[in-house]
Motif scaffolding. Structure first.
Motif, PDB file in Angstrom:
ATOM      1  N   ALA A   1      31.371  42.685  43.213  1.00 33.63           N
ATOM      2  CA  ALA A   1      32.829  42.626  43.205  1.00 33.63           C
ATOM      3  C   ALA A   1      33.324  41.203  43.447  1.00 33.63           C
ATOM      4  N   ALA A   2      32.677  40.501  44.373  1.00 39.66           N
ATOM      5  CA  ALA A   2      33.078  39.121  44.648  1.00 39.66           C
ATOM      6  C   ALA A   2      32.860  38.237  43.427  1.00 39.66           C
ATOM      7  N   ALA A   3      31.764  38.471  42.715  1.00 40.15           N
ATOM      8  CA  ALA A   3      31.497  37.682  41.504  1.00 40.15           C
ATOM      9  C   ALA A   3      32.562  37.918  40.447  1.00 40.15           C
TER      10      ALA A   3
ATOM     11  N   ILE B   1      42.911  46.474  36.521  1.00 35.85           N
ATOM     12  CA  ILE B   1      42.457  47.531  37.441  1.00 35.85           C
ATOM     13  C   ILE B   1      41.993  48.761  36.662  1.00 35.85           C
ATOM     14  N   LEU B   2      42.780  49.156  35.664  1.00 39.05           N
ATOM     15  CA  LEU B   2      42.405  50.328  34.870  1.00 39.05           C
ATOM     16  C   LEU B   2      41.120  50.075  34.084  1.00 39.05           C
ATOM     17  N   GLY B   3      40.945  48.855  33.581  1.00 36.24           N
ATOM     18  CA  GLY B   3      39.728  48.534  32.835  1.00 36.24           C
ATOM     19  C   GLY B   3      38.488  48.630  33.705  1.00 36.24           C
ATOM     20  N   LEU B   4      38.545  48.037  34.895  1.00 34.11           N
ATOM     21  CA  LEU B   4      37.404  48.128  35.816  1.00 34.11           C
ATOM     22  C   LEU B   4      37.141  49.576  36.207  1.00 34.11           C
TER      23      LEU B   4
ATOM     24  N   LEU C   1      39.007  47.134  44.146  1.00 37.86           N
ATOM     25  CA  LEU C   1      39.938  46.396  44.999  1.00 37.86           C
ATOM     26  C   LEU C   1      39.457  44.960  45.227  1.00 37.86           C
ATOM     27  N   ILE C   2      38.182  44.807  45.614  1.00 45.15           N
ATOM     28  CA  ILE C   2      37.650  43.469  45.879  1.00 45.15           C
ATOM     29  C   ILE C   2      37.641  42.643  44.590  1.00 45.15           C
ATOM     30  N   ALA C   3      37.266  43.278  43.483  1.00 45.13           N
ATOM     31  CA  ALA C   3      37.193  42.559  42.207  1.00 45.13           C
ATOM     32  C   ALA C   3      38.561  42.131  41.697  1.00 45.13           C
ATOM     33  N   THR C   4      39.629  42.704  42.234  1.00 42.65           N
ATOM     34  CA  THR C   4      40.975  42.365  41.787  1.00 42.65           C
ATOM     35  C   THR C   4      41.623  41.297  42.663  1.00 42.65           C
TER      36      THR C   4
END
Length: 279
Positions: free
Chosen positions: A66-68, A100-103, A219-222
């Motif tokens: 997610a951080a990446a 968000i929807l894509g992930l 959440l983290i990826a966003t």
């Protein structure tokens, strides 16, 4: 002569009524005590230590991926350019929602595939999960090496993708689709999302905890998009300068950052895949 029959208002009738009411109250108290005793007699459910440990291990894997995704420079540059357009207050949130929807969609598809395919067998990831992680690891390592080889020697000469020059002409619907596509179809982010979902699906967690783990990943990826969006909405006059500096830095170091990230995460996936296949 006066009648010797009992009057309905005589003392004996009142005493009988009082005795009946007292009996009813006593019965009610006994019933309530029985319910409480029955509830107390039920054993308390204690958390499963193995399940908690598994959840912790899954989150440890997921947070790295997610951080990446969160610090991927291209989506950050894209939202900064979108926020600089006249319709930035509308298109910025739309881009974020599409992201968000894509992930979420890509992760959900992977979980849906993993569950019936037996991603976890005997509390161990299935063989195909190891093969998937091995393949993703090889892909990321090769992609990272390619990115590093193609990085500009002078960061100030870095070129942005040509499609970014048309961002100010995109309609809200196309901006939403851009966020969706960069999250789910981008060759740089999709492998990380697939790897995260594979880690979640292969852990043998209940469905509710799988969904919670995926939500944490999303959440983290966003955060990489929420940060510039928050600066734009709350930063006032300084927002434009701050976002411009962020854009310039991300544009200059985009290739190098992604090359290092892909190489490191690719090596991790290679190790995970080999470990699963060898077990």
């Amino acid at each position: 002569m006066p009648s010797t029959s009992s009057s309905p208002f005589s003392g004996s009738h009142f005493r009988a009524a009082e005795d009946s009411g007292a009996a009813d109250r006593t019965a009610a108290r006994c019933a309530a005590q029985a319910v409480v005793a029955s509830a107390c007699a039920k054993p308390l459910r204690h958390p499963d230590p193995h399940l908690e440990a598994t959840m912790g291990a899954v989150l440890g894997d997921v947070l790295g991926f997610a951080a990446a995704v969160a610090i991927s420079p291209l989506p950050i540059i894209a939202i900064i350019l979108i926020l600089a357009t006249p319709r930035g207050r509308l298109n910025g949130p739309l881009f974020t929602v599409g992201w968000i929807l894509g992930l979420s969609a890509l992760g959900a598809v992977m979980l849906a595939i993993a569950s019936p395919a037996g991603a976890s067998a005997h509390n161990q990831p299935a063989t195909w999960v190891g093969a998937l992680k091995l393949a993703l690891g090889v892909l990321l390592v090769l992609f990272g090496a390619r990115q590093w080889h193609r990085r500009p020697k002078d960061p100030s000469q870095a070129q942005l993708p040509k499609w970014m020059g048309a961002i100010d002409r995109l309609t809200p619907v196309k901006v939403f689709g851009l966020g969706l596509g960069l999250a789910a179809l981008n060759a740089k982010n999709a492998p990380l999302t697939i790897a995260a979902a594979a880690s979640i699906g292969s852990a043998g967690l209940p469905v509710g905890q799988q969904i919670a783990s995926l939500a944490i990943f999303v959440l983290i990826a966003t955060l990489g998009l929420l940060a510039p969006l928050g600066v734009f909405l709350l930063g006032g006059e300084r927002a434009k300068t701050t976002l411009g500096n962020w854009k310039d830095w991300a544009a200059q170091h985009n290739v190098a950052v992604m090359a290092v990230l892909f190489f490191v995460l690719g090596l991790k996936l290679l190790g995970d895949g080999i470990s699963i296949l060898a077990s």
